[in-house]
Design a protein around this motif. Structure first.
Motif, short mmCIF file in Angstrom:
data_model
loop_
_atom_site.label_atom_id
_atom_site.label_comp_id
_atom_site.label_asym_id
_atom_site.label_seq_id
_atom_site.Cartn_x
_atom_site.Cartn_y
_atom_site.Cartn_z
N THR A 1 -47.21 -2.04 5.70
CA THR A 1 -48.54 -1.02 5.92
C THR A 1 -48.05 0.99 5.90
OG1 THR A 1 -48.97 -1.15 7.68
CG2 THR A 1 -49.74 -3.06 6.34
N HIS A 2 -47.01 0.88 6.19
CA HIS A 2 -46.58 2.33 6.38
C HIS A 2 -46.21 2.69 4.77
CE1 HIS A 2 -45.84 2.25 10.66
NE2 HIS A 2 -46.76 2.55 10.89
N TRP A 3 -45.94 2.45 3.74
CA TRP A 3 -45.72 2.35 2.51
C TRP A 3 -46.72 3.41 1.62
CZ3 TRP A 3 -41.60 2.04 -0.80
CH2 TRP A 3 -42.32 1.35 -2.34
N GLY A 4 -46.22 4.36 1.18
CA GLY A 4 -47.14 5.30 0.45
C GLY A 4 -47.57 6.16 1.47
N VAL A 5 -47.77 5.37 2.69
CA VAL A 5 -48.87 6.65 3.36
C VAL A 5 -48.19 7.14 4.68
CG1 VAL A 5 -50.49 6.29 4.90
CG2 VAL A 5 -50.59 5.10 3.37
N LEU A 6 -47.45 6.55 5.27
CA LEU A 6 -46.48 7.26 6.24
C LEU A 6 -44.94 7.56 5.68
CD1 LEU A 6 -47.26 5.94 9.44
CD2 LEU A 6 -48.17 8.08 8.38
N CYS A 7 -44.45 8.57 6.42
CA CYS A 7 -42.64 8.87 5.41
C CYS A 7 -42.18 8.05 6.40
CB CYS A 7 -42.00 10.93 5.82
SG CYS A 7 -40.78 10.69 4.83
N PRO A 8 -41.01 7.13 5.43
CA PRO A 8 -40.51 6.38 6.41
C PRO A 8 -38.83 7.15 6.74
CG PRO A 8 -39.02 6.45 4.24
CD PRO A 8 -40.88 7.48 3.72
N ALA A 9 -38.69 8.08 6.82
CA ALA A 9 -37.14 9.06 7.41
C ALA A 9 -38.02 9.64 8.03
CB ALA A 9 -36.85 10.38 6.22
N GLU A 10 -38.27 10.94 7.97
CA GLU A 10 -39.79 11.90 8.85
C GLU A 10 -39.84 11.48 10.84
OE1 GLU A 10 -41.48 15.95 9.20
OE2 GLU A 10 -41.78 14.68 7.37
N THR A 11 -38.66 11.08 11.18
CA THR A 11 -39.75 11.41 12.57
C THR A 11 -38.76 11.45 13.48
OG1 THR A 11 -40.13 8.92 14.56
CG2 THR A 11 -38.28 8.56 12.88
N PRO A 12 -38.61 11.66 14.71
CA PRO A 12 -37.89 12.75 15.63
C PRO A 12 -36.83 11.54 16.07
CG PRO A 12 -40.17 12.83 16.70
CD PRO A 12 -40.47 12.23 15.17
N GLU A 13 -35.48 12.00 16.59
CA GLU A 13 -34.79 11.41 17.85
C GLU A 13 -34.67 10.98 18.62
OE1 GLU A 13 -30.71 12.04 16.51
OE2 GLU A 13 -31.01 13.85 15.04
N GLY A 14 -34.38 9.94 19.84
CA GLY A 14 -35.17 10.05 20.68
C GLY A 14 -36.00 9.04 21.82
N GLN A 15 -36.58 9.61 22.19
CA GLN A 15 -38.47 9.44 23.32
C GLN A 15 -39.29 9.25 21.91
OE1 GLN A 15 -39.14 11.24 27.04
NE2 GLN A 15 -38.31 9.68 27.75
N ALA A 16 -39.85 10.24 20.96
CA ALA A 16 -41.04 9.57 20.60
C ALA A 16 -40.25 9.28 19.29
CB ALA A 16 -41.19 11.20 20.22
N CYS A 17 -38.95 7.99 18.70
CA CYS A 17 -38.86 7.73 17.13
C CYS A 17 -39.75 7.06 17.04
CB CYS A 17 -36.59 7.36 17.90
SG CYS A 17 -36.52 7.01 16.69
N GLY A 18 -40.23 6.92 15.85
CA GLY A 18 -41.13 5.57 15.85
C GLY A 18 -42.32 6.41 15.73
N LEU A 19 -42.23 7.27 17.17
CA LEU A 19 -44.27 6.81 17.77
C LEU A 19 -44.50 8.17 17.22
CD1 LEU A 19 -43.40 6.53 21.56
CD2 LEU A 19 -44.53 4.86 19.57
N THR A 20 -44.36 9.19 16.98
CA THR A 20 -44.41 10.63 15.64
C THR A 20 -44.37 10.16 14.44
OG1 THR A 20 -43.87 12.48 18.20
CG2 THR A 20 -44.00 13.25 15.99
#
Length: 822
Positions: free
Chosen positions: A149-168
């Motif tokens: 459901t992230h398709w078209g709504v959230l960027c699949p590439a832009e997220t930080p590495e490390g602790q916040a990966c996939g949460l931010t």
């Protein structure tokens, strides 16, 4: 809610629960983005205001009650009965610190943040950022993973590495978050006309009927679900109701759900006209060339397409009950018609990416983690972060001298203003090994290009200070040049200050130069009995430049605060020329530090006399699979011949063969390989070298800001061990792992020197009888033990000061650590 309506809703909930228990329907997915709502600034400030207003009202009620208990005849509303600062102070505190607390709930940190303005792209990206309220230490993988459901709504590439990966996360380019325009009352009236009210129907009518929900409230059952659905959709397309309204027909569940609440993620899609029964051809889009032409001629805004009924916003749940074509080609393909039931069509597949990922050329040709790395590094690149940077007083700023727009661009860049405010330069890059100074992700640079201004930048730092009122007195601090009557002068140079206590613009600054002279009057000046202290009238509060930074005073600004106190800002300017140790990166996550800068005559050259600006090691390519960089270089070489701008938007028809053929037509080897000659010997290099222009970025991590060493320096007051950190001129930590290595080597004397002699060596005396610390007067050569009275048998020992401190703290808790000397 009426009692029978409530009973129906409880029954509906129980039925759903039993269906899940009997495995007739799946559990709701808590990572499904249709089940989530985003808290925007509006609802956050509303909830904070409500909380503060209630607190003020409660306080006011208590004060008025107190007045009434004192038999007051009248109850005036004034500062005695109402604390007017409650709301303004509460909101200022929340926005300044980012700590959001509502209704005695947990404090949410980081709700308000300082906008990151290192580059223009980083500012845009920061404005599109989402924070998931899940603990960073959680080891659950599911909330971090990319969901369908992230398709078209959230960027699949832009997220930080490390602790916040996939949460931010970051919103995709076209994502719109609903603000909840309250059309629910109007929609409820419409539904009452086309549906039977829940309070007026018999239970037997419910079976097989379509239930109608508005924002989760069950209003009734539809008389004709198709007719009601068509009516609502047509009203939304005519903008009679809000275009944010979501209309979902769930045929399996026999439900029609309408959502108008805030915080839903929506995105625009082209409307596809339904196929007629007689027509065998492909379906057509509602948008026509006339719309596009009209928009170009009249410079209409995007919302005009909404008014013309050719696009509409779909949220995630409604998208799941729609059939969306991936591109217009899928609709136009007459031979392979996949379906004649399409309802919508994507505007362009590249719009699934966010701000930073849209700057990457050919991201669909890279290994996915590399796009994630570049999305993070794009925020650290130098460029022109805003056009009025010379008028701004930002705490930190980096500005590139000669930023260039990239040769190879993407369609999204023109909307992100990357061409107007770029953050990099087009460098000639060769991929080869040369003298070995580009191993392990380092790069060799051309000193001649650096001297001509390649990647040269200017660094600004602003120092701020204000004249503050001294607490519990009428005295205030003052900007002035501290004199002989000032106590506590800093360890710095005061010569650069003028009479007003400020440095003049253009003054050259070395480390620890006083920039702002500020003093505060001593409250008890002249009352001191000590004559040495009596000469001091003031105490120094001056501001020094950092010990590691040099430069020039760029500008000085003096102004006043709303409280009518003076404040000053001093901006320091320093030129940063690329040198060994500075960090650079392509737009494909290929980062590296400068390993060597050779003179132009020592660099390799082509038969045309082209000398590369940067030499990258070939080992950086195979395992990382950043094929996008190779295609960018290939296309860039073609564009140098044609003088055009290249399009590297993802998911288009451009192939390597197309670009290679174009390059071949201009007389070059089709894969951009050329013969190079060794700059040291002049001999031909045996291998063909891949060379061409690639867009490179200079990142903010520079060796001048990181270099650190010390022999001796300041120590902590408590433990007498060296301070920590570069800013405090601290020592280099010799940690557990380093200690383990020395033990493994058997280097006992070196270990003792590191951990003891160079750290907190201390000399003291212990009593030979009881083992406690003894009192020693070395000038008179007298010793005594306060515990047992021994004054003759005392030994001198050396131990770490921290150890001595621990023993004394134990003694304060009535534990006697005894040390006996052999």
């Amino acid at each position: 809610m009426a009692a029978n309506r409530k009973a129906y809703f409880v029954g509906y909930m129980v039925h759903k629960l039993l269906s899940v228990a009997l495995l007739r329907r799946p559990c709701d997915d808590r990572d499904h983005y249709g089940n989530k709502r985003i808290d925007l600034s509006g609802p956050l400030l509303t909830s904070l205001f409500r909380h503060l207003f209630r607190a003020m009202a409660k306080d006011m009620r208590g004060r008025l009650q107190k007045e009434m208990d004192n038999q007051a005849t009248s109850l005036p509303i004034n500062n005695q009965t109402m604390n007017a600062d409650t709301i303004s102070k509460g909101m200022k505190y929340a926005i300044a610190t980012g700590n959001w607390q509502v209704n005695r709930g947990p404090v949410r940190p980081g709700v308000s943040q300082v906008l990151n303005r290192l580059t223009y792209a980083s500012a845009l990206s920061h404005l599109r950022r989402l924070n998931s309220p899940i603990g960073r230490e959680g080891k659950l993988a599911k909330p971090r993973q990319l969901h369908n459901t992230h398709w078209g709504v959230l960027c699949p590439a832009e997220t930080p590495e490390g602790q916040a990966c996939g949460l931010t996360k970051n919103l995709a380019l076209m994502t719109h978050v609903s603000i909840g325009l309250s059309d629910s009352a109007r929609i409820s009236e419409l539904i009452e006309e086309h549906a039977d009210n829940l309070e007026e129907i018999r239970t037997s009518q419910l079976k097989g009927a379509t239930k109608v929900f508005v924002d989760g409230n069950w209003l009734g059952i539809a008389r004709d679900a198709n007719e009601l659905l068509d009516l609502l959709v047509s009203l939304r397309r005519d903008l009679k109701i809000s275009p944010e309204t979501s209309i979902i027909r769930k045929i399996d569940d026999a439900e029609l759900c309408i959502w108008t609440d805030p915080g839903r993620c929506c995105r625009p899609l082209f409307i596809v006209q339904p196929a007629s029964e007689n027509d065998e051809g492909p379906q057509r889009l509602a948008i026509r060339k006339s719309h596009v032409k009209k928009n170009d001629e009249e410079l209409l805004v995007f919302n005009s397409l909404l008014e013309q009924g050719v696009i509409e916003y779909l949220d995630i749940e409604e998208e799941e009950v729609s059939l969306v074509a991936i591109s217009h080609d899928r609709l136009a393909d007459k031979e392979n018609i996949y379906s004649r039931e399409y309802t919508h069509c994507e505007i362009h597949p590249s719009l699934i990416l966010g701000v930073c990922a849209s700057i990457i050329p050919f991201p669909d040709h890279n290994q996915s983690p590399r796009n994630t790395y570049q999305s993070a590094m794009g925020k650290q690149a130098m460029g022109i972060y805003t056009t009025n940077f010379q008028q701004r007083m930002d705490t930190l700023a980096h500005v590139l001298y000669y930023p260039q727009k990239p040769l190879v661009t993407t369609k999204a860049m023109q909307h992100l203003h990357f061409r107007q405010l770029p953050s990099g330069q087009n460098a000639v890059v060769a991929i080869m090994t040369y003298t070995g100074y580009n191993q392990e992700d380092s790069v060799i640079m051309n000193q001649g290009a650096i001297d001509r201004g390649l990647f040269r930048s200017v660094f600004y730092r602003t120092y701020c200070e204000k004249e503050e009122r001294i607490p519990n007195s009428q005295l205030t601090q003052k900007f002035e040049r501290p004199g002989s009557d000032t106590k506590g002068m800093r360890d710095g140079t005061y010569e650069k200050l003028e009479e007003d206590g400020l440095v003049a613009p253009g003054t050259d600054i070395k480390g620890k130069t006083v920039l702002i002279g500020k003093t505060a009057p001593l409250a008890d000046a002249g009352d001191s009995v000590n004559t040495a202290q009596a000469q001091y009238q003031k105490i120094d509060h001056s501001i020094l430049s950092r010990s590691t930074e040099t430069g020039y005073v760029d500008s000085v600004m003096v102004s006043t605060t709303p409280e009518n106190t003076r404040f000053v800002k001093v901006r320091i300017r320093a030129v940063r020329i690329p040198q060994i140790g500075d960090k650079f990166s392509s737009r494909h996550g290929q980062k590296g530090t400068c390993g060597m800068a050779y003179r132009q005559e020592d660099m390799p050259w082509t038969v045309e006399g082209v000398v590369p600006d940067i030499i990258v090691n070939p080992h950086a390519i195979p395992s990382r699979m950043t094929i996008g960089q190779l295609i960018e270089c290939l296309l860039g070489k073609v564009l140098c011949q044609t003088g055009d701008e290249g399009d590297s938007t993802p998911f288009t028809d451009v192939t390597v063969d197309n670009v290679a053929e174009l390059l071949h037509n201009h007389g070059y080897q089709k894969h951009a390989n050329e013969v190079l000659y060794n700059g040291h010997t002049g001999r031909r290099i045996n291998a063909m070298i891949f060379i061409g222009p690639t867009y490179y970025q200079r990142l903010k991590h520079m060796v001048d800001d990181k270099i650190h060493a010390r022999a001796r320096g300041p120590v902590q007051i408590l433990t007498r061990q060296p301070m920590e950190g570069r800013a405090r001129d601290g020592g280099l930590r010799f940690g557990e792992m380093e200690r383990d290595c020395m033990i493994a080597h058997g280097a006992a004397h070196f270990l003792k020197e590191r951990l003891f002699e160079q750290s907190d060596r201390y000399r003291t005396h212990v009593c030979d009888h009881c083992g406690m610390i003894a009192v020693a007067n070395l000038s008179e050569n007298t010793f005594s033990c306060q515990v047992c009275g021994n004054g003759s048998h005392v030994s001198q020992i050396e131990l770490p000061y921290a150890c001595k401190l621990l023993f004394q703290e134990l003694m304060s808790m009535a534990v006697a650590p005894r040390m006996f000397v052999s």
